[in-house]
Each structure stands twice: as C-alpha cells, then as structure tokens.
Write a protein that holds these residues in place. Structure first.
Motif, PDB file in Angstrom:
ATOM      1  N   GLU A 141     -30.078   0.295   9.175  1.00  0.00           N
ATOM      2  CA  GLU A 141     -29.870  -1.156   9.086  1.00  0.00           C
ATOM      3  C   GLU A 141     -31.190  -1.889   9.377  1.00  0.00           C
ATOM      4  OE1 GLU A 141     -27.086  -2.628   8.160  1.00  0.00           O
ATOM      5  OE2 GLU A 141     -27.339  -4.710   8.808  1.00  0.00           O
ATOM      6  N   GLY A 142     -31.879  -1.461  10.422  1.00  0.00           N
ATOM      7  CA  GLY A 142     -33.152  -2.093  10.786  1.00  0.00           C
ATOM      8  C   GLY A 142     -34.201  -1.899   9.691  1.00  0.00           C
ATOM      9  N   HIS A 143     -34.231  -0.700   9.120  1.00  0.00           N
ATOM     10  CA  HIS A 143     -35.213  -0.420   8.062  1.00  0.00           C
ATOM     11  C   HIS A 143     -34.945  -1.293   6.835  1.00  0.00           C
ATOM     12  CE1 HIS A 143     -38.225   2.110   6.025  1.00  0.00           C
ATOM     13  NE2 HIS A 143     -37.487   1.892   4.949  1.00  0.00           N
ATOM     14  N   LEU A 144     -33.665  -1.409   6.474  1.00  0.00           N
ATOM     15  CA  LEU A 144     -33.329  -2.218   5.291  1.00  0.00           C
ATOM     16  C   LEU A 144     -33.587  -3.699   5.556  1.00  0.00           C
ATOM     17  CD1 LEU A 144     -30.075  -0.416   4.078  1.00  0.00           C
ATOM     18  CD2 LEU A 144     -32.356  -0.306   3.033  1.00  0.00           C
ATOM     19  N   ALA A 145     -33.330  -4.138   6.795  1.00  0.00           N
ATOM     20  CA  ALA A 145     -33.607  -5.548   7.134  1.00  0.00           C
ATOM     21  C   ALA A 145     -35.100  -5.841   6.967  1.00  0.00           C
ATOM     22  CB  ALA A 145     -33.151  -5.849   8.552  1.00  0.00           C
ATOM     23  N   ALA A 146     -35.924  -4.874   7.314  1.00  0.00           N
ATOM     24  CA  ALA A 146     -37.374  -5.086   7.255  1.00  0.00           C
ATOM     25  C   ALA A 146     -37.939  -4.882   5.851  1.00  0.00           C
ATOM     26  CB  ALA A 146     -38.070  -4.144   8.241  1.00  0.00           C
ATOM     27  N   HIS A 147     -37.366  -3.926   5.099  1.00  0.00           N
ATOM     28  CA  HIS A 147     -38.025  -3.509   3.844  1.00  0.00           C
ATOM     29  C   HIS A 147     -37.165  -3.658   2.590  1.00  0.00           C
ATOM     30  CE1 HIS A 147     -41.181  -1.793   6.354  1.00  0.00           C
ATOM     31  NE2 HIS A 147     -40.244  -1.175   7.056  1.00  0.00           N
ATOM     32  N   GLY A 148     -35.875  -3.847   2.731  1.00  0.00           N
ATOM     33  CA  GLY A 148     -35.012  -4.009   1.547  1.00  0.00           C
ATOM     34  C   GLY A 148     -34.599  -2.705   0.890  1.00  0.00           C
ATOM     35  N   HIS A 149     -35.531  -1.772   0.803  1.00  0.00           N
ATOM     36  CA  HIS A 149     -35.263  -0.447   0.239  1.00  0.00           C
ATOM     37  C   HIS A 149     -35.870   0.597   1.175  1.00  0.00           C
ATOM     38  CE1 HIS A 149     -34.774  -2.964  -3.389  1.00  0.00           C
ATOM     39  NE2 HIS A 149     -33.870  -2.044  -3.710  1.00  0.00           N
ATOM     40  N   LEU A 150     -35.694   1.873   0.807  1.00  0.00           N
ATOM     41  CA  LEU A 150     -36.190   2.921   1.703  1.00  0.00           C
ATOM     42  C   LEU A 150     -37.702   3.088   1.607  1.00  0.00           C
ATOM     43  CD1 LEU A 150     -33.367   5.600   1.415  1.00  0.00           C
ATOM     44  CD2 LEU A 150     -33.639   3.724   3.046  1.00  0.00           C
ATOM     45  N   LYS A 173     -14.467   1.287   4.833  1.00  0.00           N
ATOM     46  CA  LYS A 173     -15.343   0.122   4.625  1.00  0.00           C
ATOM     47  C   LYS A 173     -15.268  -0.889   5.767  1.00  0.00           C
ATOM     48  CE  LYS A 173     -16.781  -2.970   0.957  1.00  0.00           C
ATOM     49  NZ  LYS A 173     -16.480  -3.496  -0.372  1.00  0.00           N
ATOM     50  N   ASP A 174     -14.095  -1.066   6.351  1.00  0.00           N
ATOM     51  CA  ASP A 174     -13.955  -2.036   7.439  1.00  0.00           C
ATOM     52  C   ASP A 174     -14.934  -1.738   8.571  1.00  0.00           C
ATOM     53  OD1 ASP A 174     -12.047  -3.258   6.051  1.00  0.00           O
ATOM     54  OD2 ASP A 174     -10.361  -2.692   7.355  1.00  0.00           O
ATOM     55  N   ARG A 175     -15.117  -0.462   8.847  1.00  0.00           N
ATOM     56  CA  ARG A 175     -15.995  -0.094   9.958  1.00  0.00           C
ATOM     57  C   ARG A 175     -17.446  -0.347   9.623  1.00  0.00           C
ATOM     58  NH1 ARG A 175     -13.366   4.365  13.588  1.00  0.00           N
ATOM     59  NH2 ARG A 175     -15.218   3.754  14.718  1.00  0.00           N
ATOM     60  N   LEU A 176     -17.766  -0.405   8.336  1.00  0.00           N
ATOM     61  CA  LEU A 176     -19.166  -0.619   7.930  1.00  0.00           C
ATOM     62  C   LEU A 176     -19.595  -2.079   8.058  1.00  0.00           C
ATOM     63  CD1 LEU A 176     -19.785   1.624   4.791  1.00  0.00           C
ATOM     64  CD2 LEU A 176     -20.436   2.044   7.154  1.00  0.00           C
ATOM     65  N   GLN A 177     -18.613  -2.970   8.346  1.00  0.00           N
ATOM     66  CA  GLN A 177     -18.976  -4.392   8.482  1.00  0.00           C
ATOM     67  C   GLN A 177     -20.024  -4.583   9.577  1.00  0.00           C
ATOM     68  OE1 GLN A 177     -17.805  -6.370   6.128  1.00  0.00           O
ATOM     69  NE2 GLN A 177     -16.407  -4.767   5.401  1.00  0.00           N
ATOM     70  N   ALA A 178     -20.117  -3.645  10.493  1.00  0.00           N
ATOM     71  CA  ALA A 178     -21.111  -3.738  11.572  1.00  0.00           C
ATOM     72  C   ALA A 178     -22.537  -3.572  11.044  1.00  0.00           C
ATOM     73  CB  ALA A 178     -20.826  -2.675  12.631  1.00  0.00           C
ATOM     74  N   TRP A 179     -22.664  -3.108   9.809  1.00  0.00           N
ATOM     75  CA  TRP A 179     -23.994  -2.854   9.230  1.00  0.00           C
ATOM     76  C   TRP A 179     -24.091  -3.582   7.886  1.00  0.00           C
ATOM     77  CZ3 TRP A 179     -21.012   1.294  11.248  1.00  0.00           C
ATOM     78  CH2 TRP A 179     -21.486   1.811  12.461  1.00  0.00           C
ATOM     79  N   PRO A 180     -24.220  -4.922   7.907  1.00  0.00           N
ATOM     80  CA  PRO A 180     -24.161  -5.703   6.648  1.00  0.00           C
ATOM     81  C   PRO A 180     -25.274  -5.387   5.659  1.00  0.00           C
ATOM     82  CG  PRO A 180     -24.746  -7.103   8.533  1.00  0.00           C
ATOM     83  CD  PRO A 180     -24.333  -5.797   9.096  1.00  0.00           C
ATOM     84  N   LYS A 181     -26.461  -5.056   6.159  1.00  0.00           N
ATOM     85  CA  LYS A 181     -27.557  -4.727   5.214  1.00  0.00           C
ATOM     86  C   LYS A 181     -27.221  -3.440   4.464  1.00  0.00           C
ATOM     87  CE  LYS A 181     -30.381  -8.013   6.498  1.00  0.00           C
ATOM     88  NZ  LYS A 181     -30.395  -9.220   5.716  1.00  0.00           N
TER      89      LYS A 181
END
Ligand SMILES: N[C@@H](CCC(=O)N[C@@H](CS)C(=O)NCC(=O)O)C(=O)O
Length: 201
Positions: A141-150, A173-181
């Motif tokens: 999540e942090g990586h995607l927030a910073a870079h958009g892709h891998l 899917k409900d549990r993934l709401q914690a990681w919106p990116k």
C-alpha cells in the motif's frame, strides 16, 4: 507458431495467457487440467514438477508461471519489460515477493472462502492468512501510494505477476477496504483488455 502454453484457463496458466495477450504475441494452447498433470509425459518433458503452466518456446521448455512471464516479457520487450538491469532486478524481486510473501497466505484465503467445498472451509485459516498478509499488504500500500506502480512508474510484468496473486484476495473484497491503493491498482489491472480477454480463453 513458436510458443505453446500448457494449462487450462482456470489455473495459474491464466497468468501467462494474460501476459501473452498484453504482448500481442501468437501462441498455441494445450489444454491440460490440474487433475491430468501427473499423468502427462508431455508436461513432464517441459516441467520437472509436472504442474501447469508450462511453455515450449522455440524448443525451450520453461515452468513456474512468474518466471515464464519474466522470460516472455524480456524476450518480446516493450513497456512491460525491464528497460535496464536495475528494472530487471526490481521486477524479479517483486515477482519473488509475489511467490513468497503473498501467494501462500493468498491461496489460503481463496481456498477457504471459495474453492473448498463449504464444509471444508475454515474461517480461522482466513483470519490467520490475513494476519500474515497485514505486513506485506501495508508495505505494498505504501509503495503504491508513493509510486503508483511497482517499477518504473508504469504497468509492467511485475504488476501483472503480483496482480494475478492478489486478485485471489478479491474473494474477500470487504477486508481489502483497508488497503484502498491496492484495491484501485487491482481494479486498474483487471480493467485492462488483455486481462479481460485472458479470462475468456
Ligand atoms: N509455483 C507454480 C505452481 C504451479 C501449480 O501448482 N499449478 C497447479 C495448477 S494452478 C497444478 O499444476 N496443479 C496440479 C498438480 O499439482 O498436480 C507456478 O506458479 O507455476
């Protein structure tokens, strides 16, 4: 035709089908299902472990879905492939992370939410898997927030490889709401025409 992909669509062969569609390369199919892998001499010739997927490409037998994808991306080039050794290293690292950090708990989720018969599903295993996934998912999540892709600020074989594993988590899917990116990145990956086509092959 130089490339043959072994394995039915509802298997890890869909990883390679997706990549082949992204690359726009021609290929043939040999439809071997999970239950037939052990008895297939043809498959054993290409994959010492006799799993699907395997490929034959100009005489080369290759196995391990994520490694197959890295090979095909590098062979055919373009934006999905690494542009230099540094990107190659990073795409390999993310693909190994897909196999080691994410895949073992993700498959526990998939089996215990969807694929096992209802009486065999164990919610405690889903809980344990999400506990194990917390740290790698937070990191992603942090990586995607910073870079958009891998890697390299664009969709590459690394995103494709990891998205094929994390796509399994959409059964919860409900549990993934914690990681919106991660959810947005997965939705964008699965909106790609090549992914959509690969599901129908
Ligand atoms: N790590 C391997 C796993 C391959 C694998 O386990 N494939 C499954 C189908 S998705 C299979 O062949 N199952 C039948 C068997 O194990 O005999 C990869 O990513 O290619």
């Amino acid at each position: 035709m130089t490339l043959t992909i072994y394995g039915i669509t509802r298997s890890r062969a869909n990883r390679t089908l997706w990549l082949a569609e992204e690359l726009g390369i021609p290929y043939e199919r040999v439809l071997i299902a999970q239950k037939d892998t052990g008895g297939s001499a043809e498959l054993k010739r290409l994959n010492p472990f006799a799993h699907i997927p395997a490929i034959e490409d100009e005489g080369l037998g290759l196995f391990e879905s994520l490694a197959i994808n890295l090979y095909l991306a590098k062979k055919h080039g373009g934006p999905l492939a690494p542009k230099d050794l540094a990107e190659d290293g990073l795409m390999t690292a993310w693909s190994f992370a897909a196999a080691t950090e994410f895949e073992p708990p993700a498959i526990e989720v998939l089996m215990n939410v969807l694929l096992y018969p209802a009486e065999q599903r164990d919610p405690a295993k889903v809980e344990a898997a999400f506990k194990r996934l917390q740290r790698p998912l937070d990191a992603l999540e942090g990586h995607l927030a910073a870079h958009g892709h891998l890697v390299g600020g664009r969709f590459t074989v690394a995103d494709l490889n990891l998205a094929t594993v994390l796509g399994w988590l959409l059964v919860a899917k409900d549990r993934l709401q914690a990681w919106p990116k991660i959810l947005a990145w997965l939705a964008a990956a699965q909106a790609r025409p090549a992914w959509q086509k690969s599901q129908r092959l």
